[in-house]
Write a protein that holds these residues in place. Structure first.
Motif, PDB file in Angstrom:
ATOM      1  N   LYS A  54      53.554  52.852  45.531  1.00 44.88           N
ATOM      2  CA  LYS A  54      53.960  54.081  44.744  1.00 44.88           C
ATOM      3  C   LYS A  54      52.640  55.521  45.181  1.00 44.88           C
ATOM      4  N   ALA A  55      51.597  54.641  44.538  1.00 47.97           N
ATOM      5  CA  ALA A  55      50.396  55.451  44.254  1.00 47.97           C
ATOM      6  C   ALA A  55      50.468  55.612  45.723  1.00 47.97           C
ATOM      7  N   ALA A  56      50.453  54.818  47.109  1.00 45.87           N
ATOM      8  CA  ALA A  56      50.136  54.907  48.060  1.00 45.87           C
ATOM      9  C   ALA A  56      51.108  55.865  49.143  1.00 45.87           C
ATOM     10  N   GLY A  57      52.686  55.919  48.578  1.00 46.47           N
ATOM     11  CA  GLY A  57      53.522  56.738  49.150  1.00 46.47           C
ATOM     12  C   GLY A  57      54.007  55.392  49.411  1.00 46.47           C
ATOM     13  N   GLU A  58      53.852  54.466  49.398  1.00 48.56           N
ATOM     14  CA  GLU A  58      54.466  53.698  50.736  1.00 48.56           C
ATOM     15  C   GLU A  58      56.044  53.292  50.110  1.00 48.56           C
ATOM     16  N   THR A  66      55.848  48.057  51.791  1.00 49.16           N
ATOM     17  CA  THR A  66      55.073  46.933  50.844  1.00 49.16           C
ATOM     18  C   THR A  66      55.304  45.806  51.049  1.00 49.16           C
ATOM     19  N   ASP A  79      53.633  47.608  43.382  1.00 43.01           N
ATOM     20  CA  ASP A  79      55.080  48.178  43.723  1.00 43.01           C
ATOM     21  C   ASP A  79      54.426  49.012  43.185  1.00 43.01           C
ATOM     22  N   SER A  80      53.080  49.375  42.196  1.00 47.74           N
ATOM     23  CA  SER A  80      52.462  50.915  41.624  1.00 47.74           C
ATOM     24  C   SER A  80      51.827  51.233  42.642  1.00 47.74           C
ATOM     25  N   ALA A  81      50.523  50.336  43.133  1.00 45.38           N
ATOM     26  CA  ALA A  81      50.043  50.504  44.263  1.00 45.38           C
ATOM     27  C   ALA A  81      50.590  51.501  45.368  1.00 45.38           C
ATOM     28  N   GLU A 122      52.600  45.311  39.896  1.00 46.77           N
ATOM     29  CA  GLU A 122      51.027  45.774  40.628  1.00 46.77           C
ATOM     30  C   GLU A 122      51.302  46.135  41.741  1.00 46.77           C
TER      31      GLU A 122
END
Length: 255
Positions: free
Chosen positions: A243-247, A252, A239-241, A237
């Motif tokens: 990725k969505a934020a472009g980090e 992270t 990593d998914s967040a 979760e």
């Protein structure tokens, strides 16, 4: 060919109109009364439907007000008056308010220490085939919890079985009762996996998950896998967040 005489065209139109008028008169003579009757009946039916819908709405609003009033009386200590109102609600044509009324009566009975009456009220909901399944399931679970200590393990296992398969929202509660029934019956090998499922089910309340994890561990289940799975999901979760934020994963982790 010479062009047609305009007078001939006018004559033909007059004959055509006269013919159509004559055919319409014949049709109306044969079918007019039936068409009129069908229109009248249709209007009557439509008016009746609108009246029925308005009447249903009025009745539901009246029952809703009566139910709310009964709850207010019960909260203020007027249990006797509340029960009278709820008796009326449970006789209504609305299956939803019948179920709510009986469940409210069961709650009042429990507050008064009358467990037998509460069970009987809940059974009214369970046995009402017109009530929504959600109401019937909730009443069934509450009824079973009240009767649990008096029932043989086999009966508890039988009644919880429909809630153990699939993704029933009642699985955590039903699963705990089924697992305890298996323990009473000396079937620890069946109780352990159920406690493990409850402990690993994210829908379970935190207190229930903690209890189930302790019981599962005591019955020989490898509960370390539960924590590993939680850690894996939390990382996925995150990593998914990210990725969505472009980090990047490093950014992270740095947080």
């Amino acid at each position: 060919m010479k062009p047609s005489d305009p007078r001939d065209q006018a004559f033909i139109r007059e004959v055509d109109e006269a013919y159509r008028e004559d055919e319409l008169k014949k049709f109306m003579s044969s079918w007019g009364r039936w068409i009129l009757l069908a229109v009248v009946l249709g209007l009557v039916a439509l008016g009746g439907w609108f009246w029925w819908k308005a009447e249903q709405t009025r009745r539901i609003e009246a029952i809703s007000e009566q139910f709310s009033g009964a709850l207010e009386k019960a909260e203020s200590g007027g249990s006797t008056e509340a029960l009278k109102e709820l008796d009326s609600v449970t006789q209504s044509s609305s299956s939803g308010y019948r179920a709510l009324g009986n469940m409210a009566k069961a709650g009042i009975a429990l507050q008064g220490g009358d467990e037998a009456k509460a069970i009987a009220d809940l059974k009214q909901v369970v046995d009402d085939g017109r009530a929504a399944q959600a109401f019937r399931d909730a009443a069934a679970m509450k009824q079973l919890r009240l009767e649990f200590d008096k029932l043989p393990p086999a009966e508890v296992i039988k009644r919880t079985a429909p809630f153990l398969a699939g993704d029933s929202p009642w699985f955590p509660i039903a699963g705990e009762m089924a697992a305890l029934a298996h323990l009473k019956a000396g079937e620890a090998d069946k109780a352990g996996p159920l406690f493990y499922r409850i402990a690993s089910d994210e829908r379970s309340p935190q207190s229930l998950r903690a209890r189930a994890e302790q019981m599962a561990a005591a019955l020989g289940q490898d509960v370390t896998k539960i924590e590993e799975e939680r850690t894996r999901k939390a990382k996925a979760e995150a990593d998914s967040a990210a990725k969505a934020a472009g980090e990047t994963p490093a950014e992270t982790a740095a947080k």
